[in-house]
Design an enzyme around this catalytic site. Structure first.
Site, PDB file in Angstrom:
ATOM      1  N   ARG A 221      11.881  -2.740  11.572  1.00 58.61           N
ATOM      2  CA  ARG A 221      10.787  -2.209  12.396  1.00 58.61           C
ATOM      3  C   ARG A 221      10.384  -3.278  13.404  1.00 58.61           C
ATOM      4  O   ARG A 221      10.273  -4.443  13.043  1.00 58.61           O
ATOM      5  CB  ARG A 221       9.587  -1.858  11.509  1.00 58.61           C
ATOM      6  CG  ARG A 221       9.727  -0.538  10.808  1.00 58.61           C
ATOM      7  CD  ARG A 221       8.659  -0.323   9.748  1.00 58.61           C
ATOM      8  NE  ARG A 221       7.302  -0.688  10.145  1.00 58.61           N
ATOM      9  CZ  ARG A 221       6.234  -0.475   9.387  1.00 58.61           C
ATOM     10  NH1 ARG A 221       6.364   0.119   8.206  1.00 58.61           N
ATOM     11  NH2 ARG A 221       5.040  -0.818   9.788  1.00 58.61           N
TER      12      ARG A 221
ATOM     13  N   ARG B 147      -8.871   1.796   9.175  1.00 57.40           N
ATOM     14  CA  ARG B 147      -8.509   0.416   9.487  1.00 57.40           C
ATOM     15  C   ARG B 147      -9.618  -0.265  10.283  1.00 57.40           C
ATOM     16  O   ARG B 147      -9.500  -1.448  10.612  1.00 57.40           O
ATOM     17  CB  ARG B 147      -7.230   0.386  10.309  1.00 57.40           C
ATOM     18  CG  ARG B 147      -5.982  -0.045   9.522  1.00 57.40           C
ATOM     19  CD  ARG B 147      -4.783   0.113  10.422  1.00 57.40           C
ATOM     20  NE  ARG B 147      -3.659  -0.697  10.071  1.00 57.40           N
ATOM     21  CZ  ARG B 147      -2.563  -0.239   9.453  1.00 57.40           C
ATOM     22  NH1 ARG B 147      -2.492   1.007   9.059  1.00 57.40           N
ATOM     23  NH2 ARG B 147      -1.553  -1.040   9.219  1.00 57.40           N
TER      24      ARG B 147
ATOM     25  N   LYS C 285       0.827  -1.225   0.000  1.00 62.30           N
ATOM     26  CA  LYS C 285       0.000   0.000   0.000  1.00 62.30           C
ATOM     27  C   LYS C 285       0.853   1.264   0.000  1.00 62.30           C
ATOM     28  O   LYS C 285       0.580   2.197  -0.734  1.00 62.30           O
ATOM     29  CB  LYS C 285      -0.846   0.098   1.279  1.00 62.30           C
ATOM     30  CG  LYS C 285      -1.989  -0.808   1.408  1.00 62.30           C
ATOM     31  CD  LYS C 285      -2.867  -0.406   2.589  1.00 62.30           C
ATOM     32  CE  LYS C 285      -2.184  -0.256   3.927  1.00 62.30           C
ATOM     33  NZ  LYS C 285      -1.607  -1.466   4.506  1.00 62.30           N
TER      34      LYS C 285
ATOM     35  N   ARG D  64      -0.276  -8.799  13.318  1.00 70.16           N
ATOM     36  CA  ARG D  64      -0.847  -7.692  12.535  1.00 70.16           C
ATOM     37  C   ARG D  64      -1.782  -8.229  11.442  1.00 70.16           C
ATOM     38  O   ARG D  64      -2.789  -7.615  11.127  1.00 70.16           O
ATOM     39  CB  ARG D  64       0.267  -6.839  11.907  1.00 70.16           C
ATOM     40  CG  ARG D  64       1.110  -6.127  12.955  1.00 70.16           C
ATOM     41  CD  ARG D  64       2.308  -5.477  12.324  1.00 70.16           C
ATOM     42  NE  ARG D  64       1.961  -4.234  11.692  1.00 70.16           N
ATOM     43  CZ  ARG D  64       2.522  -3.777  10.584  1.00 70.16           C
ATOM     44  NH1 ARG D  64       3.451  -4.470   9.966  1.00 70.16           N
ATOM     45  NH2 ARG D  64       2.159  -2.633  10.083  1.00 70.16           N
TER      46      ARG D  64
ATOM     47  N   ARG E 277      12.056  -6.345   4.996  1.00 67.86           N
ATOM     48  CA  ARG E 277      11.924  -4.883   5.051  1.00 67.86           C
ATOM     49  C   ARG E 277      12.847  -4.285   6.116  1.00 67.86           C
ATOM     50  O   ARG E 277      12.998  -4.827   7.200  1.00 67.86           O
ATOM     51  CB  ARG E 277      10.468  -4.533   5.352  1.00 67.86           C
ATOM     52  CG  ARG E 277      10.182  -3.055   5.307  1.00 67.86           C
ATOM     53  CD  ARG E 277       8.761  -2.774   4.996  1.00 67.86           C
ATOM     54  NE  ARG E 277       7.845  -3.242   6.023  1.00 67.86           N
ATOM     55  CZ  ARG E 277       6.543  -2.980   5.983  1.00 67.86           C
ATOM     56  NH1 ARG E 277       6.021  -2.286   4.986  1.00 67.86           N
ATOM     57  NH2 ARG E 277       5.754  -3.418   6.938  1.00 67.86           N
TER      58      ARG E 277
HETATM   59  P1  AMP Z   1       1.497   0.867   8.917  1.00 63.72           P
HETATM   60  O1  AMP Z   1       2.735   1.659   8.668  1.00 63.72           O
HETATM   61  O2  AMP Z   1       0.329   1.358   8.115  1.00 63.72           O
HETATM   62  O3  AMP Z   1       1.705  -0.607   8.776  1.00 63.72           O
HETATM   63  O4  AMP Z   1       1.074   1.145  10.448  1.00 63.72           O
HETATM   64  C1  AMP Z   1       1.942   0.819  11.513  1.00 63.72           C
HETATM   65  C2  AMP Z   1       1.173   0.781  12.815  1.00 63.72           C
HETATM   66  O5  AMP Z   1       0.620   2.071  13.101  1.00 63.72           O
HETATM   67  C3  AMP Z   1      -0.011  -0.167  12.867  1.00 63.72           C
HETATM   68  O6  AMP Z   1       0.368  -1.502  13.141  1.00 63.72           O
HETATM   69  C4  AMP Z   1      -0.808   0.445  14.028  1.00 63.72           C
HETATM   70  O7  AMP Z   1      -0.199   0.156  15.277  1.00 63.72           O
HETATM   71  C5  AMP Z   1      -0.628   1.928  13.759  1.00 63.72           C
HETATM   72  N1  AMP Z   1      -1.684   2.414  12.826  1.00 63.72           N
HETATM   73  C6  AMP Z   1      -1.509   2.798  11.524  1.00 63.72           C
HETATM   74  N2  AMP Z   1      -2.680   3.160  10.970  1.00 63.72           N
HETATM   75  C7  AMP Z   1      -3.614   2.988  11.935  1.00 63.72           C
HETATM   76  C8  AMP Z   1      -5.026   3.175  11.980  1.00 63.72           C
HETATM   77  N3  AMP Z   1      -5.727   3.601  10.909  1.00 63.72           N
HETATM   78  N4  AMP Z   1      -5.661   2.903  13.144  1.00 63.72           N
HETATM   79  C9  AMP Z   1      -4.997   2.484  14.236  1.00 63.72           C
HETATM   80  N5  AMP Z   1      -3.662   2.272  14.265  1.00 63.72           N
HETATM   81  C10 AMP Z   1      -2.975   2.520  13.125  1.00 63.72           C
END
Ligand code: AMP
Length: 219
Positions: free
Chosen positions: A160, A88, A13, A171, A127
């Site tokens: 990460r 989400r 994404k 996740r 990654r």
């Molecule tokens: P991402 O970089 O999109 O994979 O997001 C990393 C982390 O940020 C996720 O695993 C959540 O802990 C938090 N996060 C990102 N987007 C959201 C969201 N829309 N709602 C809640 N937590 C989020």
């Protein structure tokens, strides 16, 4: 153009959202990037969300919606945006609808990227991210010029915490429970195009662009 990209964590994404933003002059809004930047800067929000991200859980809806609402209120967002990692949950999707309708706007399309879970695990485990500027790398597909060092700033590359295998599995489970229902949510509104997210970055991008064309979102 106002877009949402949907897909499991590690489905690509972020990469596709950045390409869409630069190709069509859209604002790229990614709560994960925002949270990680806050953690690096040691802000109050960063301290609040750090352990949640490390566990691969979701930040609460109210905090996340507030962060997104602020970004979407900016001047830059008026020319259109691509949301990457938001919504989400169904409650976040409803909040987004309210934010947009409050401004007389609406979403144009949600694009779902379909990627097999084994491929996602392989991607996540390769990654890395720069610990200083946050630039992402894939040590198999997009390795840095010097192993372990960022091309942009020379910072050390790190994994990460949420890309460790156990956390990736957690996740994916969070995605299935809370985020996957958004496919039906947008499908019922007639606002969903699902595309195959496997393959080279350019190939996937062409499929995403095709989805936009099909919906008459491109001239
Ligand atoms: P991402 O970089 O999109 O994979 O997001 C990393 C982390 O940020 C996720 O695993 C959540 O802990 C938090 N996060 C990102 N987007 C959201 C969201 N829309 N709602 C809640 N937590 C989020």
């Amino acid at each position: 153009m106002r877009l949402v990209l949907l897909g499991a964590p590690g489905s690509g994404k972020g990469t596709q959202a950045k390409l869409l933003a630069s190709e069509f002059g859209l604002m790229h809004v990614a709560p994960g990037d925002i949270f990680r930047a806050e953690i690096r800067s040691g802000t109050e929000l960063g301290r609040l969300v750090e352990s949640i991200l490390a566990r691969g859980e979701l930040v609460d809806d109210a905090t996340t919606v507030r962060v997104i609402d602020t970004r979407l209120s900016s001047e830059e967002a008026k020319h259109g945006f691509v949301l990457d990692g938001f919504p989400r949950t169904i409650s976040q999707a409803e909040a987004l609808d309210r934010i947009l309708s409050g401004r007389g706007e609406s979403l144009d399309l949600a694009v779902g990227l379909e990627v097999d879970e084994d491929a996602i695990l392989r991607r996540a485990l390769s990654r890395r991210v720069c610990g200083v500027c946050g630039k992402p790398y894939n040590i198999v597909m997009q390795p840095p010029k010097v192993a372990g060092k960022c091309d942009e700033c020379g910072g050390d590359l790190t994994t990460r915490k949420d890309d460790l295998e156990e956390t990736v599995r957690d996740r994916l489970a969070v995605y299935r429970e809370f985020t996957e229902p958004l496919l039906a949510y947008y499908g019922e509104k007639g606002l969903l195009e699902v595309t195959d997210g496997e393959g080279q970055v350019d190939e996937v991008f062409q499929r995403v662009v095709e989805a936009l064309r099909k919906r008459n979102l491109l001239e």
